[in-house]
Structure formats: C-alpha cells, structure tokens
Design a protein around this motif. Structure first.
Motif, PDB file in Angstrom:
ATOM      1  N   ALA A 228      35.999 103.595  88.243  1.00 43.62           N
ATOM      2  CA  ALA A 228      36.728 102.900  89.301  1.00 43.62           C
ATOM      3  C   ALA A 228      37.343 101.606  88.790  1.00 43.62           C
ATOM      4  CB  ALA A 228      35.798 102.620  90.479  1.00 43.62           C
ATOM      5  N   ALA A 229      36.599 100.869  87.985  1.00 46.54           N
ATOM      6  CA  ALA A 229      37.100  99.596  87.468  1.00 46.54           C
ATOM      7  C   ALA A 229      38.351  99.801  86.617  1.00 46.54           C
ATOM      8  CB  ALA A 229      36.013  98.899  86.662  1.00 46.54           C
ATOM      9  N   ALA A 230      38.342 100.821  85.783  1.00 48.90           N
ATOM     10  CA  ALA A 230      39.510 101.098  84.933  1.00 48.90           C
ATOM     11  C   ALA A 230      40.705 101.514  85.778  1.00 48.90           C
ATOM     12  CB  ALA A 230      39.159 102.192  83.920  1.00 48.90           C
ATOM     13  N   GLU A 231      40.490 102.424  86.712  1.00 46.69           N
ATOM     14  CA  GLU A 231      41.597 102.922  87.540  1.00 46.69           C
ATOM     15  C   GLU A 231      42.194 101.816  88.403  1.00 46.69           C
ATOM     16  OE1 GLU A 231      40.391 106.398  89.747  1.00 46.69           O
ATOM     17  OE2 GLU A 231      39.362 107.236  87.999  1.00 46.69           O
ATOM     18  N   ARG A 232      41.331 101.018  89.024  1.00 45.53           N
ATOM     19  CA  ARG A 232      41.823  99.974  89.927  1.00 45.53           C
ATOM     20  C   ARG A 232      42.587  98.890  89.171  1.00 45.53           C
ATOM     21  NH1 ARG A 232      41.948 100.249  95.325  1.00 45.53           N
ATOM     22  NH2 ARG A 232      41.081  98.158  95.623  1.00 45.53           N
ATOM     23  N   MET A 233      42.139  98.542  87.975  1.00 45.92           N
ATOM     24  CA  MET A 233      42.863  97.555  87.191  1.00 45.92           C
ATOM     25  C   MET A 233      44.241  98.091  86.788  1.00 45.92           C
ATOM     26  SD  MET A 233      43.275  94.638  85.951  1.00 45.92           S
ATOM     27  CE  MET A 233      41.674  93.824  86.084  1.00 45.92           C
ATOM     28  N   ARG A 271      61.292 113.014  86.591  1.00 47.17           N
ATOM     29  CA  ARG A 271      60.912 112.124  85.491  1.00 47.17           C
ATOM     30  C   ARG A 271      59.441 111.806  85.622  1.00 47.17           C
ATOM     31  NH1 ARG A 271      62.956 105.958  84.173  1.00 47.17           N
ATOM     32  NH2 ARG A 271      61.957 105.784  82.137  1.00 47.17           N
ATOM     33  N   VAL A 272      58.705 111.957  84.534  1.00 47.86           N
ATOM     34  CA  VAL A 272      57.266 111.712  84.528  1.00 47.86           C
ATOM     35  C   VAL A 272      56.919 110.823  83.340  1.00 47.86           C
ATOM     36  CG1 VAL A 272      54.971 112.734  84.492  1.00 47.86           C
ATOM     37  CG2 VAL A 272      56.870 114.008  85.526  1.00 47.86           C
ATOM     38  N   LEU A 273      56.250 109.719  83.624  1.00 47.88           N
ATOM     39  CA  LEU A 273      55.707 108.864  82.576  1.00 47.88           C
ATOM     40  C   LEU A 273      54.228 109.179  82.449  1.00 47.88           C
ATOM     41  CD1 LEU A 273      57.356 105.474  83.644  1.00 47.88           C
ATOM     42  CD2 LEU A 273      58.339 107.356  82.301  1.00 47.88           C
ATOM     43  N   ASP A 274      53.749 109.316  81.227  1.00 45.52           N
ATOM     44  CA  ASP A 274      52.389 109.812  80.995  1.00 45.52           C
ATOM     45  C   ASP A 274      51.692 108.931  79.966  1.00 45.52           C
ATOM     46  OD1 ASP A 274      50.081 111.361  80.483  1.00 45.52           O
ATOM     47  OD2 ASP A 274      51.172 113.209  80.849  1.00 45.52           O
ATOM     48  N   ALA A 275      50.469 108.520  80.273  1.00 42.25           N
ATOM     49  CA  ALA A 275      49.676 107.738  79.320  1.00 42.25           C
ATOM     50  C   ALA A 275      48.241 108.239  79.340  1.00 42.25           C
ATOM     51  CB  ALA A 275      49.709 106.249  79.674  1.00 42.25           C
ATOM     52  N   HIS A 276      47.617 108.252  78.179  1.00 37.33           N
ATOM     53  CA  HIS A 276      46.217 108.673  78.058  1.00 37.33           C
ATOM     54  C   HIS A 276      45.583 107.777  77.002  1.00 37.33           C
ATOM     55  CE1 HIS A 276      43.105 112.153  77.455  1.00 37.33           C
ATOM     56  NE2 HIS A 276      42.601 111.109  78.072  1.00 37.33           N
ATOM     57  N   GLU A 277      44.709 106.879  77.446  1.00 41.65           N
ATOM     58  CA  GLU A 277      44.118 105.889  76.562  1.00 41.65           C
ATOM     59  C   GLU A 277      42.593 106.017  76.557  1.00 41.65           C
ATOM     60  OE1 GLU A 277      45.949 103.687  74.758  1.00 41.65           O
ATOM     61  OE2 GLU A 277      47.843 104.456  75.570  1.00 41.65           O
ATOM     62  N   TRP A 278      41.991 105.657  75.417  1.00 36.41           N
ATOM     63  CA  TRP A 278      40.531 105.616  75.288  1.00 36.41           C
ATOM     64  C   TRP A 278      40.093 104.174  75.173  1.00 36.41           C
ATOM     65  CZ3 TRP A 278      37.142 109.716  75.511  1.00 36.41           C
ATOM     66  CH2 TRP A 278      37.739 110.999  75.540  1.00 36.41           C
ATOM     67  N   ALA A 279      38.920 103.859  75.747  1.00 35.31           N
ATOM     68  CA  ALA A 279      38.467 102.470  75.785  1.00 35.31           C
ATOM     69  C   ALA A 279      38.041 101.962  74.413  1.00 35.31           C
ATOM     70  CB  ALA A 279      37.313 102.329  76.778  1.00 35.31           C
ATOM     71  N   GLY A 288      42.050  99.781  81.719  1.00 36.51           N
ATOM     72  CA  GLY A 288      43.033  99.907  82.792  1.00 36.51           C
ATOM     73  C   GLY A 288      44.307  99.154  82.477  1.00 36.51           C
ATOM     74  N   MET A 289      44.176  97.937  81.952  1.00 36.53           N
ATOM     75  CA  MET A 289      45.344  97.149  81.594  1.00 36.53           C
ATOM     76  C   MET A 289      46.119  97.791  80.445  1.00 36.53           C
ATOM     77  SD  MET A 289      47.177  94.549  82.304  1.00 36.53           S
ATOM     78  CE  MET A 289      46.129  93.527  83.362  1.00 36.53           C
ATOM     79  N   ALA A 290      45.416  98.308  79.449  1.00 38.88           N
ATOM     80  CA  ALA A 290      46.084  98.948  78.317  1.00 38.88           C
ATOM     81  C   ALA A 290      46.867 100.178  78.764  1.00 38.88           C
ATOM     82  CB  ALA A 290      45.049  99.337  77.257  1.00 38.88           C
ATOM     83  N   THR A 291      46.308 100.935  79.689  1.00 44.61           N
ATOM     84  CA  THR A 291      46.996 102.120  80.189  1.00 44.61           C
ATOM     85  C   THR A 291      48.228 101.728  80.996  1.00 44.61           C
ATOM     86  OG1 THR A 291      44.843 103.233  80.299  1.00 44.61           O
ATOM     87  CG2 THR A 291      46.678 104.291  81.435  1.00 44.61           C
ATOM     88  N   ALA A 292      48.107 100.681  81.808  1.00 41.31           N
ATOM     89  CA  ALA A 292      49.260 100.195  82.562  1.00 41.31           C
ATOM     90  C   ALA A 292      50.367  99.729  81.617  1.00 41.31           C
ATOM     91  CB  ALA A 292      48.840  99.063  83.489  1.00 41.31           C
ATOM     92  N   LEU A 293      49.984  99.014  80.573  1.00 40.93           N
ATOM     93  CA  LEU A 293      50.984  98.535  79.612  1.00 40.93           C
ATOM     94  C   LEU A 293      51.687  99.701  78.922  1.00 40.93           C
ATOM     95  CD1 LEU A 293      49.078  95.499  78.038  1.00 40.93           C
ATOM     96  CD2 LEU A 293      51.065  95.424  79.572  1.00 40.93           C
ATOM     97  N   ALA A 294      50.950 100.767  78.617  1.00 39.91           N
ATOM     98  CA  ALA A 294      51.573 101.946  78.004  1.00 39.91           C
ATOM     99  C   ALA A 294      52.617 102.548  78.935  1.00 39.91           C
ATOM    100  CB  ALA A 294      50.494 102.974  77.658  1.00 39.91           C
TER     101      ALA A 294
END
Length: 309
Positions: A228-233, A271-279, A288-294
């Motif tokens: 939840a913390a990752a998604e909400r951020m 149009r689809v923007l896609d990101a998949h990040e590992w902590a 969460g912030m890194a995924t948003a930045l991607a």
C-alpha cells in the motif's frame, strides 16, 4: 469497563460486510472489546452521475472522515482504492492498519456465462471506471462500455433486468457480498491492470486516539502495508485526478523483495505508459516515487493533464 469502538462506514451491503469482518477480527484479538456500527450515506452513494462532478473519489470518504473527526465514531473502514491518493489523509487522522490483501483482479459477470472474447460485437459492458474503459477499448474495441453507478448489488440487479449484457466488477467485492458464484471470467492482472489499493481494507483512526490505534494496530498485515505504501506514494507523485486511467499493483514476495507495476492510459486505450520497478534497497515509498518518475519520463504528466476533469 470494556473498551468501546464505534466503527463508521458507508451503508452499502458490501461496506457493512467489510465492517463485520473487522468486528470479528477485533473480537478475536481483544475479547473484552465492544464494537458498534455507525452507518453513513456518502455523497458518492447518493449521486448517480459522473464522480468528477463531485470532486472524484473523495465523494465516498468525506462524510466518513467528518464523523471520525467530529468524535461521532472512533474507527473508519475504507476500501483503500476509494481513498483519494492525490492529497494526504485529513489532518488529525492516520491509518492504523491494513488488513491482509484480498484478490486484486477484476471479474466479468455475464448471465450466459460468456467471456469478454466470446461476447458479440456491440455488447453493452457496465462500468464507469475510466481505468477499465481504457483497457477494454484497447483489448476489445468491438465492445461498448456504458456508465453504471450504485453498489455492487444494485449493479447486479440492473444486469439481471437486461440493462447491460455484462458487468466488470472486483473479484474481492463479489466475494465480500457472497456473489462470487456469479463470476464468469477472472481477468489476469496483466490483462486488466487493477486500481491502486485494490483488495485492501484500510482502518483509519484519529491520530491522538491511542487506545483505538493500539487495539487496531494488532490487525495490521506487514506485507500489505508495504504494498500500500508503494502504490499510494506512486499515485500521489503522479497527481492523477478522478478521470485519470491510472492502474498498478505492488507485490511483496515471500523473501521480502518488493516490486511495483504501474500503467497510465489515454481514455481510448490507444496509448499506454508502462513501468515495472523493483525496490532493492529502496523503501516502499521510494519504490513508489521511482515508479512514478519512470512514468513521468515517458510523458505521464502531459497525458494526465490532457484529460478533462
């Protein structure tokens, strides 16, 4: 005297079923604790038009938050996906616990037992979710999405009355109201990316109510809290609005690894923007912030701001 916790919630059958779950867990953890239910009808429950006209998802939470802050209740039970992610919690409140996450996937309910691929062209799909509409438009452009509002029970009644040919609903929601047998097809999370906070119940208290916070904190599920913390951020960093087709889910592995998959769509799904990040060494919030930045590097800001709301 036994401790009393007054639980405020929306008055829909699903919301009341969720509160029953919380009451049972509290009774098992704190046998001397007494609970009572304070039901409220929110503006989102009363309004049958587009949620954007009411300011978005806050329409389902502001009356519940008001009862909590006014001291009319001690604990609020929310579906996390309904809690606005573009602004902080109301001042003076805090989430004391997240329950173990339920199924995050979407389901098709179709009276004849057909899947989306089997439905004839022009079939009417009941959903008001821009996230679902965008993904249906991309994968099944031959189908027509029609708006539908109301709780899950009323939506099922409209389907049975022939107003729609199929519905898209959350698997977890159908399970909570005892209607899981009506599911025709469960959509894989990669085929229908879920909403932020899918399947998570959040337990919110006044931050200074230490007795309630202490009692409720015992119900917290650590892995769900991290997800939840990752998604909400990520959602907060994207600053999406109620008409933004934003989807994603974090996944905590048994070995402790945490990942976050997220997508941003145009309304037509083209149009689809896609990101998949590992902590890795990152905290859930940093993930969460890194995924948003991607996503922002791919043009998410322009895409979100270009959608009317």
């Amino acid at each position: 005297m036994p401790q009393l916790i007054r639980i405020v919630t929306r008055s829909s059958p699903m919301a009341l079923a969720q509160v029953d779950r919380v009451r049972a867990l509290l009774a098992a953890t704190h046998p001397r604790l007494v609970t009572e239910v304070v039901p409220v009808t929110t503006s989102g429950d009363r309004w049958l038009g587009a949620l954007s006209a009411l300011g978005g998802k806050g329409a389902f939470t502001k009356e519940v938050d008001a009862a909590l802050l006014a001291g009319e209740a001690d604990l609020a039970v929310h579906c996390l996906k309904d809690m606005p992610g573009d602004r902080p919690l109301p001042e003076g409140t805090a989430v004391a616990a997240y329950l173990p996450r339920d199924d995050i996937r979407d389901a098709v309910v179709q009276p004849a037992g057909l899947t989306l691929a089997e439905l004839p062209a022009g079939s009417r799909i009941g959903t008001s979710s821009v996230r679902r509409i965008a993904q249906i438009a991309a994968a099944h452009p031959e189908l027509e999405c029609l708006p539908i509002r109301g709780n899950a029970n009323s939506r099922l009644a409209k389907l049975d009355a022939g107003e729609y040919d199929a519905l898209l609903l959350a698997v977890s929601g159908l399970e909570r109201i005892g209607q899981a047998e009506r599911i025709t097809q469960v959509l894989d999370a990669d085929a229908m990316c879920p909403p932020i906070g899918a399947g998570i119940l959040a337990l919110q208290c006044r931050a200074d109510d230490s007795a309630t916070v202490d009692a409720v904190s015992a119900l917290n599920h650590a892995s769900t809290w991290r997800e939840a913390a990752a998604e909400r951020m990520m959602l907060h960093a994207l600053q999406g609005h109620c008409n933004s087709p934003i989807a994603g889910y974090a996944q905590a592995e048994p070995d402790g690894r945490l990942s976050l998959r997220a997508r941003v769509f145009t309304l037509d799904g083209k149009r689809v923007l896609d990101a998949h990040e590992w902590a890795g060494a990152l905290s859930p919030e940093e993930l969460g912030m890194a995924t948003a930045l991607a996503l922002l590097r791919q043009g998410a800001r322009e895409l979100i701001d270009g959608i009317p709301h």
